[in-house]
Motif scaffolding. Sequence first.
Motif, PDB file in Angstrom:
ATOM      1  N   GLU A  84      50.994 -10.056  66.100  1.00 22.14           N
ATOM      2  CA  GLU A  84      50.083 -10.805  65.225  1.00 22.14           C
ATOM      3  C   GLU A  84      49.756 -12.190  65.780  1.00 22.14           C
ATOM      4  O   GLU A  84      48.583 -12.565  65.869  1.00 22.14           O
ATOM      5  CB  GLU A  84      50.671 -10.900  63.816  1.00 22.14           C
ATOM      6  CG  GLU A  84      49.639 -11.301  62.740  1.00 22.14           C
ATOM      7  CD  GLU A  84      49.255 -12.765  62.790  1.00 22.14           C
ATOM      8  OE1 GLU A  84      48.081 -13.081  62.520  1.00 22.14           O
ATOM      9  OE2 GLU A  84      50.127 -13.606  63.121  1.00 22.14           O
ATOM     10  N   PRO A  85      50.746 -12.986  66.189  1.00 20.66           N
ATOM     11  CA  PRO A  85      50.413 -14.333  66.673  1.00 20.66           C
ATOM     12  C   PRO A  85      49.874 -14.365  68.104  1.00 20.66           C
ATOM     13  O   PRO A  85      49.396 -15.408  68.557  1.00 20.66           O
ATOM     14  CB  PRO A  85      51.755 -15.075  66.589  1.00 20.66           C
ATOM     15  CG  PRO A  85      52.788 -14.012  66.772  1.00 20.66           C
ATOM     16  CD  PRO A  85      52.225 -12.786  66.111  1.00 20.66           C
ATOM     17  N   ARG A  86      49.942 -13.252  68.837  1.00 21.49           N
ATOM     18  CA  ARG A  86      49.519 -13.265  70.240  1.00 21.49           C
ATOM     19  C   ARG A  86      48.109 -12.723  70.437  1.00 21.49           C
ATOM     20  O   ARG A  86      47.535 -12.865  71.527  1.00 21.49           O
ATOM     21  CB  ARG A  86      50.513 -12.463  71.088  1.00 21.49           C
ATOM     22  CG  ARG A  86      51.869 -13.171  71.242  1.00 21.49           C
ATOM     23  CD  ARG A  86      52.816 -12.365  72.097  1.00 21.49           C
ATOM     24  NE  ARG A  86      54.004 -13.155  72.465  1.00 21.49           N
ATOM     25  CZ  ARG A  86      55.137 -13.184  71.766  1.00 21.49           C
ATOM     26  NH1 ARG A  86      55.229 -12.460  70.644  1.00 21.49           N
ATOM     27  NH2 ARG A  86      56.152 -13.923  72.162  1.00 21.49           N
ATOM     28  N   ARG A  87      47.563 -12.087  69.429  1.00 16.39           N
ATOM     29  CA  ARG A  87      46.209 -11.521  69.575  1.00 16.39           C
ATOM     30  C   ARG A  87      45.184 -12.608  69.865  1.00 16.39           C
ATOM     31  O   ARG A  87      44.384 -12.495  70.808  1.00 16.39           O
ATOM     32  CB  ARG A  87      45.803 -10.763  68.309  1.00 16.39           C
ATOM     33  CG  ARG A  87      46.645  -9.533  67.992  1.00 16.39           C
ATOM     34  CD  ARG A  87      46.273  -8.997  66.612  1.00 16.39           C
ATOM     35  NE  ARG A  87      46.429 -10.051  65.599  1.00 16.39           N
ATOM     36  CZ  ARG A  87      45.800 -10.056  64.420  1.00 16.39           C
ATOM     37  NH1 ARG A  87      44.959  -9.081  64.120  1.00 16.39           N
ATOM     38  NH2 ARG A  87      46.009 -11.031  63.562  1.00 16.39           N
ATOM     39  N   LEU A  88      45.187 -13.659  69.064  1.00 14.11           N
ATOM     40  CA  LEU A  88      44.183 -14.708  69.225  1.00 14.11           C
ATOM     41  C   LEU A  88      44.277 -15.407  70.578  1.00 14.11           C
ATOM     42  O   LEU A  88      43.243 -15.600  71.239  1.00 14.11           O
ATOM     43  CB  LEU A  88      44.281 -15.713  68.080  1.00 14.11           C
ATOM     44  CG  LEU A  88      43.231 -16.829  68.075  1.00 14.11           C
ATOM     45  CD1 LEU A  88      41.823 -16.237  68.032  1.00 14.11           C
ATOM     46  CD2 LEU A  88      43.462 -17.772  66.900  1.00 14.11           C
ATOM     47  N   SER A 112      47.572  -2.853  59.341  1.00 12.78           N
ATOM     48  CA  SER A 112      48.778  -3.018  58.538  1.00 12.78           C
ATOM     49  C   SER A 112      48.556  -4.012  57.399  1.00 12.78           C
ATOM     50  O   SER A 112      48.957  -3.773  56.253  1.00 12.78           O
ATOM     51  CB  SER A 112      49.927  -3.500  59.437  1.00 12.78           C
ATOM     52  OG  SER A 112      51.085  -3.796  58.674  1.00 12.78           O
ATOM     53  N   ILE A 113      47.883  -5.133  57.699  1.00  8.77           N
ATOM     54  CA  ILE A 113      47.617  -6.143  56.675  1.00  8.77           C
ATOM     55  C   ILE A 113      46.679  -5.591  55.610  1.00  8.77           C
ATOM     56  O   ILE A 113      46.907  -5.760  54.405  1.00  8.77           O
ATOM     57  CB  ILE A 113      47.024  -7.410  57.314  1.00  8.77           C
ATOM     58  CG1 ILE A 113      48.076  -8.084  58.205  1.00  8.77           C
ATOM     59  CG2 ILE A 113      46.534  -8.385  56.244  1.00  8.77           C
ATOM     60  CD1 ILE A 113      47.544  -9.255  59.001  1.00  8.77           C
ATOM     61  N   LEU A 248      38.054 -11.113  50.593  1.00  3.35           N
ATOM     62  CA  LEU A 248      39.107 -10.276  51.167  1.00  3.35           C
ATOM     63  C   LEU A 248      38.790  -8.798  50.968  1.00  3.35           C
ATOM     64  O   LEU A 248      39.009  -7.971  51.855  1.00  3.35           O
ATOM     65  CB  LEU A 248      40.454 -10.608  50.529  1.00  3.35           C
ATOM     66  CG  LEU A 248      41.083 -11.927  50.968  1.00  3.35           C
ATOM     67  CD1 LEU A 248      42.307 -12.238  50.122  1.00  3.35           C
ATOM     68  CD2 LEU A 248      41.449 -11.897  52.442  1.00  3.35           C
ATOM     69  N   ARG A 249      38.272  -8.488  49.799  1.00  2.69           N
ATOM     70  CA  ARG A 249      37.918  -7.096  49.497  1.00  2.69           C
ATOM     71  C   ARG A 249      36.875  -6.580  50.496  1.00  2.69           C
ATOM     72  O   ARG A 249      36.959  -5.457  50.993  1.00  2.69           O
ATOM     73  CB  ARG A 249      37.396  -7.009  48.065  1.00  2.69           C
ATOM     74  CG  ARG A 249      36.989  -5.605  47.636  1.00  2.69           C
ATOM     75  CD  ARG A 249      35.509  -5.388  47.750  1.00  2.69           C
ATOM     76  NE  ARG A 249      35.167  -4.008  47.480  1.00  2.69           N
ATOM     77  CZ  ARG A 249      34.065  -3.421  47.922  1.00  2.69           C
ATOM     78  NH1 ARG A 249      33.212  -4.096  48.670  1.00  2.69           N
ATOM     79  NH2 ARG A 249      33.820  -2.167  47.639  1.00  2.69           N
ATOM     80  N   SER A 260      47.693 -13.238  59.494  1.00  2.74           N
ATOM     81  CA  SER A 260      48.771 -13.443  58.533  1.00  2.74           C
ATOM     82  C   SER A 260      48.354 -14.381  57.418  1.00  2.74           C
ATOM     83  O   SER A 260      48.839 -14.274  56.285  1.00  2.74           O
ATOM     84  CB  SER A 260      50.015 -13.996  59.250  1.00  2.74           C
ATOM     85  OG  SER A 260      50.626 -12.991  60.021  1.00  2.74           O
ATOM     86  N   GLU A 261      47.462 -15.309  57.707  1.00  2.00           N
ATOM     87  CA  GLU A 261      46.964 -16.230  56.680  1.00  2.00           C
ATOM     88  C   GLU A 261      46.264 -15.454  55.567  1.00  2.00           C
ATOM     89  O   GLU A 261      46.382 -15.768  54.386  1.00  2.00           O
ATOM     90  CB  GLU A 261      46.028 -17.261  57.279  1.00  2.00           C
ATOM     91  CG  GLU A 261      45.572 -18.331  56.294  1.00  2.00           C
ATOM     92  CD  GLU A 261      44.664 -19.366  56.939  1.00  2.00           C
ATOM     93  OE1 GLU A 261      44.135 -20.202  56.201  1.00  2.00           O
ATOM     94  OE2 GLU A 261      44.502 -19.322  58.172  1.00  2.00           O
ATOM     95  N   ASP A 262      45.480 -14.426  55.936  1.00  4.01           N
ATOM     96  CA  ASP A 262      44.841 -13.576  54.928  1.00  4.01           C
ATOM     97  C   ASP A 262      45.881 -12.923  54.041  1.00  4.01           C
ATOM     98  O   ASP A 262      45.733 -12.852  52.820  1.00  4.01           O
ATOM     99  CB  ASP A 262      44.002 -12.485  55.595  1.00  4.01           C
ATOM    100  CG  ASP A 262      42.804 -13.051  56.339  1.00  4.01           C
ATOM    101  OD1 ASP A 262      42.167 -13.986  55.811  1.00  4.01           O
ATOM    102  OD2 ASP A 262      42.499 -12.545  57.429  1.00  4.01           O
TER     103      ASP A 262
END
Length: 263
Positions: A84-88, A112-113, A248-249, A260-262
């Motif tokens: 998750e943190p490495r994608r960006l 997953s999110i 979000l929807r 992860s913020e979402d």
Amino acid sequence: FEMLVLDPGKKTRCDNALSLLHALRSVSRLWKEPEFNETDLKILDGTWSVRVIDQAPQSNDEIPARAATRAFSIVLSGQFVDLEPRRLPVVEFIKDQNFEHRYITKDEVSESIACELYPYLYRVENQLRGYLTRFMTTRFGGAWWKMTASKEMDEKAKMRKRNERIFGPLIDNSSFLIDFDELGKLIFEQTSGLLTREDIANRVRQLPDESGALAELKAELQSNYHKFFKSAFADRDFKTSWNTWESLRNKIAHTNLFTSEDL
């Protein structure tokens, strides 16, 4: 997490998969204790890894060769907490390398999110649909939908009712067939009984010549938000919260990318 990157104009310095892997190794914030494997074109770092695959088209006797181009897949494998943190940082780095075309072809982190968020979305949305149906039928009876829904909402519900092949012919479920944003509008925008200019004009023509008649009309012209739901919805800033949920929807419905913020 997978990216497909193309360099048809050969603007990058990464002329093969190995050189691109070396370039990724140079991004120090990605790594802790990386192990470089030139044979497999892979970097392993604890519980996650990066692999680069040459995707340039190969010619054969049946398919003529296209113009030579550079094309690579970048595959990140590992657990959610690793990826998750490495994608960006990876995507940002690839953009800086001047690849002309950059695609994310698989993102199981976003999947997953989205899958974790959806049950909450489903419950909140359908609880509001059920609440609205119970409240409005108590106040207006079975005519509430025609009094409250816009023409566009009503037409959409009728069209989508065809998809409810099992229960549709047996029930009236119009409030469950409109879009998420329209559901919110039934709460904070629509005015039951006075939906069109014609409705308002007819109501004005029917006004008695009394001093209180105009004040009564003004009260009727207020949205449902203020007429019925002020204490339960307006005073709790429902509209702002609902619009946040809507964004979000829509990301879930349109399979957008998540962070992860979402979540």
